[in-house]
Design a protein around this motif. Sequence first.
Motif, PDB file in Angstrom:
ATOM      1  N   GLY A   1       0.725  -1.309   0.146  1.00 13.39           N
ATOM      2  CA  GLY A   1       0.114   0.002   0.040  1.00 13.39           C
ATOM      3  C   GLY A   1       0.797   1.266   0.155  1.00 13.39           C
ATOM      4  O   GLY A   1       2.188   1.246  -0.602  1.00 13.39           O
ATOM      5  N   ALA A   2       0.410   2.264   0.477  1.00 11.81           N
ATOM      6  CA  ALA A   2       1.130   3.653   0.512  1.00 11.81           C
ATOM      7  C   ALA A   2       2.531   3.430   1.157  1.00 11.81           C
ATOM      8  O   ALA A   2       3.604   3.822   0.586  1.00 11.81           O
ATOM      9  N   GLN A   3       2.426   2.719   2.114  1.00 10.41           N
ATOM     10  CA  GLN A   3       3.642   2.905   3.264  1.00 10.41           C
ATOM     11  C   GLN A   3       4.720   1.943   2.590  1.00 10.41           C
ATOM     12  O   GLN A   3       5.851   2.247   2.473  1.00 10.41           O
ATOM     13  N   GLY A   4       4.102   0.600   2.111  1.00 10.24           N
ATOM     14  CA  GLY A   4       5.136  -0.414   1.725  1.00 10.24           C
ATOM     15  C   GLY A   4       5.631  -0.062   0.269  1.00 10.24           C
ATOM     16  O   GLY A   4       6.763  -0.188   0.145  1.00 10.24           O
TER      17      GLY A   4
ATOM     18  N   ILE B   1      10.274  -6.389   6.238  1.00  7.14           N
ATOM     19  CA  ILE B   1       9.716  -5.041   6.554  1.00  7.14           C
ATOM     20  C   ILE B   1       8.043  -5.131   6.414  1.00  7.14           C
ATOM     21  O   ILE B   1       7.625  -5.883   5.569  1.00  7.14           O
ATOM     22  N   VAL B   2       7.442  -5.152   7.599  1.00  4.91           N
ATOM     23  CA  VAL B   2       5.953  -5.352   7.531  1.00  4.91           C
ATOM     24  C   VAL B   2       5.373  -3.809   7.566  1.00  4.91           C
ATOM     25  O   VAL B   2       5.386  -3.052   8.521  1.00  4.91           O
ATOM     26  N   ALA B   3       4.805  -3.596   6.453  1.00  2.00           N
ATOM     27  CA  ALA B   3       3.914  -2.445   6.262  1.00  2.00           C
ATOM     28  C   ALA B   3       2.633  -2.502   5.883  1.00  2.00           C
ATOM     29  O   ALA B   3       2.160  -1.997   4.731  1.00  2.00           O
ATOM     30  N   VAL B   4       1.803  -3.268   6.540  1.00  2.00           N
ATOM     31  CA  VAL B   4       0.572  -3.481   6.415  1.00  2.00           C
ATOM     32  C   VAL B   4      -0.519  -2.719   7.226  1.00  2.00           C
ATOM     33  O   VAL B   4      -0.055  -2.287   8.251  1.00  2.00           O
TER      34      VAL B   4
ATOM     35  N   THR C   1       4.346  -0.479  11.334  1.00  5.96           N
ATOM     36  CA  THR C   1       3.026  -0.275  11.289  1.00  5.96           C
ATOM     37  C   THR C   1       2.468   0.620  12.204  1.00  5.96           C
ATOM     38  O   THR C   1       3.377   1.285  13.113  1.00  5.96           O
ATOM     39  N   ASN C   2       1.144   1.058  12.391  1.00  3.46           N
ATOM     40  CA  ASN C   2       0.515   2.002  13.335  1.00  3.46           C
ATOM     41  C   ASN C   2      -0.780   1.269  13.798  1.00  3.46           C
ATOM     42  O   ASN C   2      -1.590   1.114  12.915  1.00  3.46           O
ATOM     43  N   PRO C   3      -1.134   1.476  15.139  1.00  2.99           N
ATOM     44  CA  PRO C   3      -2.201   1.066  15.441  1.00  2.99           C
ATOM     45  C   PRO C   3      -3.686   1.809  15.032  1.00  2.99           C
ATOM     46  O   PRO C   3      -4.262   2.447  16.162  1.00  2.99           O
ATOM     47  N   VAL C   4      -3.800   2.015  13.869  1.00  2.58           N
ATOM     48  CA  VAL C   4      -4.937   3.010  13.740  1.00  2.58           C
ATOM     49  C   VAL C   4      -6.001   2.076  12.617  1.00  2.58           C
ATOM     50  O   VAL C   4      -5.290   1.280  12.120  1.00  2.58           O
ATOM     51  N   SER C   5      -7.072   2.784  12.503  1.00  2.00           N
ATOM     52  CA  SER C   5      -7.805   2.156  11.267  1.00  2.00           C
ATOM     53  C   SER C   5      -8.327   3.430  10.617  1.00  2.00           C
ATOM     54  O   SER C   5      -8.493   4.545  11.107  1.00  2.00           O
ATOM     55  N   PHE C   6      -8.709   3.339   9.215  1.00  2.00           N
ATOM     56  CA  PHE C   6      -9.058   4.364   8.322  1.00  2.00           C
ATOM     57  C   PHE C   6     -10.406   4.379   8.153  1.00  2.00           C
ATOM     58  O   PHE C   6     -10.758   3.165   7.589  1.00  2.00           O
TER      59      PHE C   6
ATOM     60  N   SER D   1       6.276  10.251   6.485  1.00  2.00           N
ATOM     61  CA  SER D   1       5.527  10.265   5.622  1.00  2.00           C
ATOM     62  C   SER D   1       5.833   9.588   4.338  1.00  2.00           C
ATOM     63  O   SER D   1       7.144   9.553   3.906  1.00  2.00           O
ATOM     64  N   ALA D   2       5.201   8.992   3.317  1.00  2.00           N
ATOM     65  CA  ALA D   2       5.575   8.538   2.014  1.00  2.00           C
ATOM     66  C   ALA D   2       6.325   9.464   1.255  1.00  2.00           C
ATOM     67  O   ALA D   2       7.353   9.196   0.786  1.00  2.00           O
TER      68      ALA D   2
END
Length: 214
Positions: A9-12, A63-66, A90-95, A146-147
Motif C-alpha cells: 500500500g502507500a507505506q510499503g 519489513i512489515v508495512a500493512v 505499522t501503526n495501530p490505527v484504522s482508516f 510520511s510517504a
Amino acid sequence: MSIGIIGAGAQGASIARMLAKSGIAATLANRRGPASLAGLVEELGPTIAAGTVAEAAAKDLVIVAVRWAALGEALGGLPAWNGRIVVDATNPVSFLDADSPERQDESNPLAAFGIKIIDLGGRPSSQVFRDHVPGARVVRAFNHISAEDLQSPDTEGGKRVLFFSGDDAAAKAQVRRLVEAAGFAPVDLGPLDIGAPLVALPVGPLAAGRFVMA
C-alpha cells in the motif's frame, strides 16, 4: 543481507521506492500476489522484485508495512522466524471511509482526518506486534515518516531523521545500516517498549515532527 517487504500500500510501496532509489534490492509482496505488483515493480526498476508473502517473509530482514487490521491475515501461517529481523512499520490505527458515520464521532478527535486509534487494552502496539512474529528480532522503524519524506532523505539543512528502536543490538545495527544506506540520519530510541510509543502515529510525541540532522 536479503530484504523482504510485506505490504504494498502507500507505506510499503514508498519503502520500496526508497530502497530502489538507493539501489537496494528487495522482494515486495502483498496478499493479492505477484501479478498485482507487475506495474509497480516495472516502475521501480530492476532492484525490486515481486514475490509471494512467503517469499518476502523468508528474507534475512523483513519489513512489515500493512494496515493494523490486516496483521493477522498477512502474518498468519508463515514459517518460524528463527531469529530473523522483522521491522515493524505499522501503526495501530484504522482508516474510516469518507461516508462512515464514525467520521462524525465527536468523541474521536481524529475523526475529521479519517483515522481512529485502535484500542489495544493498554498494551503498547510493539508488544502486540511481537505476538504475530514469535521468534523474530523486532525493530520498530519506518512507521513515523510520511510517504513523501521517505522519497527525500536530503532536505534543506541536512538529512531527515529516521527513528528506530528494538531490544536486540545486532538487529538494530542492521537496521541502522539500512537507514544510512537509504540516505537518512538514524537515531536509536532504545528498547522497543520505550522507543516505539514515542513514534507511534498519530499520538506519539515524536511522530508528527519532521526532524533534520545537520
